[in-house]
Design a protein around this motif. Sequence first.
Motif, PDB file in Angstrom:
ATOM      1  N   GLY A  17      14.781  17.046 -27.170  1.00  0.00           N
ATOM      2  CA  GLY A  17      13.344  17.664 -27.380  1.00  0.00           C
ATOM      3  C   GLY A  17      12.670  18.617 -26.615  1.00  0.00           C
ATOM      4  N   LYS A  18      13.939  19.746 -27.338  1.00  0.00           N
ATOM      5  CA  LYS A  18      13.836  20.910 -27.075  1.00  0.00           C
ATOM      6  C   LYS A  18      12.584  22.015 -28.254  1.00  0.00           C
ATOM      7  N   THR A  19      12.695  21.518 -29.193  1.00  0.00           N
ATOM      8  CA  THR A  19      11.186  21.414 -29.660  1.00  0.00           C
ATOM      9  C   THR A  19       9.846  20.936 -29.370  1.00  0.00           C
ATOM     10  N   ARG A  20       9.861  19.838 -29.346  1.00  0.00           N
ATOM     11  CA  ARG A  20       8.749  18.782 -28.841  1.00  0.00           C
ATOM     12  C   ARG A  20       8.386  19.469 -27.577  1.00  0.00           C
ATOM     13  N   THR A  21       9.137  20.128 -26.894  1.00  0.00           N
ATOM     14  CA  THR A  21       8.624  20.485 -25.447  1.00  0.00           C
ATOM     15  C   THR A  21       7.978  22.274 -25.861  1.00  0.00           C
ATOM     16  N   VAL A  22       8.834  22.895 -26.904  1.00  0.00           N
ATOM     17  CA  VAL A  22       8.227  24.076 -27.329  1.00  0.00           C
ATOM     18  C   VAL A  22       6.865  24.059 -27.922  1.00  0.00           C
ATOM     19  N   GLU A  23       6.786  22.965 -28.817  1.00  0.00           N
ATOM     20  CA  GLU A  23       5.562  22.680 -29.279  1.00  0.00           C
ATOM     21  C   GLU A  23       4.248  22.107 -27.947  1.00  0.00           C
ATOM     22  N   PHE A  24       4.335  21.470 -27.508  1.00  0.00           N
ATOM     23  CA  PHE A  24       4.383  20.765 -26.865  1.00  0.00           C
ATOM     24  C   PHE A  24       3.156  22.153 -25.843  1.00  0.00           C
ATOM     25  N   ALA A  78       2.732  14.633 -19.327  1.00  0.00           N
ATOM     26  CA  ALA A  78       2.530  15.934 -20.000  1.00  0.00           C
ATOM     27  C   ALA A  78       1.621  16.903 -19.153  1.00  0.00           C
ATOM     28  N   LYS A  79       0.731  16.480 -18.402  1.00  0.00           N
ATOM     29  CA  LYS A  79      -0.408  16.999 -18.071  1.00  0.00           C
ATOM     30  C   LYS A  79       0.209  17.767 -16.601  1.00  0.00           C
ATOM     31  N   ARG A  80       1.009  17.118 -15.887  1.00  0.00           N
ATOM     32  CA  ARG A  80       1.859  17.591 -14.744  1.00  0.00           C
ATOM     33  C   ARG A  80       2.887  18.762 -15.608  1.00  0.00           C
ATOM     34  N   LEU A  81       3.585  18.875 -16.492  1.00  0.00           N
ATOM     35  CA  LEU A  81       3.970  19.778 -17.112  1.00  0.00           C
ATOM     36  C   LEU A  81       3.761  20.882 -17.395  1.00  0.00           C
ATOM     37  N   TYR A  82       2.578  20.665 -17.668  1.00  0.00           N
ATOM     38  CA  TYR A  82       1.808  22.051 -17.691  1.00  0.00           C
ATOM     39  C   TYR A  82       1.201  22.550 -16.308  1.00  0.00           C
ATOM     40  N   GLN A  83       0.636  21.297 -15.391  1.00  0.00           N
ATOM     41  CA  GLN A  83       0.171  22.037 -14.216  1.00  0.00           C
ATOM     42  C   GLN A  83       2.067  22.678 -13.288  1.00  0.00           C
ATOM     43  N   ILE A  84       2.769  22.765 -13.361  1.00  0.00           N
ATOM     44  CA  ILE A  84       3.400  22.800 -12.636  1.00  0.00           C
ATOM     45  C   ILE A  84       4.273  23.924 -13.857  1.00  0.00           C
ATOM     46  N   LEU A  85       4.180  24.432 -14.924  1.00  0.00           N
ATOM     47  CA  LEU A  85       5.017  26.006 -15.595  1.00  0.00           C
ATOM     48  C   LEU A  85       3.412  26.869 -15.422  1.00  0.00           C
TER      49      LEU A  85
END
Length: 174
Positions: free
Chosen positions: A16-23, A163-170
């Motif tokens: 899922g690297k590319t999916r994560t990059v896209e997100f 996804a929201k949590r990922l972006y928040q942490i990032l």
Amino acid sequence: MEGIKAINIVGESGTGKTRTVEFIVKKLTEEGKRVGTVKHIHSNDFSLDKKGKDTWRHLKAGAFLVMAITESEIITIKRIETKSLSYEDLIRMFEGQVDYLVIEGFKEMKPSCSTIRILCISEQKQIESFIKNFGKPDFIVSYNIKGLKEVNGIPVIFMPDEAKRLYQILKERV
């Protein structure tokens, strides 16, 4: 180099690297940020250029740097030895052009201290293997292991549900 925030997405093929990059790119650009990406390609014979085309002929003749310009794109091809590239070199190439640089791959490359590193996994055993060989990532993303919240003090994010949590942490860490 101070201004660019670097995010490195690593993991085995199919995790899922590319999916994560896209997100990440989509979320950052929705906020009005300028984002650059780098994709590590493991093939020595890969090229965007096509044999026999003009730009290919320029390179074949010995040009160090070739630029192809269309009505909507500029493509630059630079022939250099890449084995000695560092994160700092990659970041420097984008200096003054982007706010964020999202780097997919290059797990063997030692990240700069300011780079956020995300490990994508499809199996839990990939975590220990990665840590042993490349060090601890800042956090882990999985698209198929639900319910895992943390491993060895490293947050685990289940996508796309969190996804929201990922972006928040990032955003907190860059």
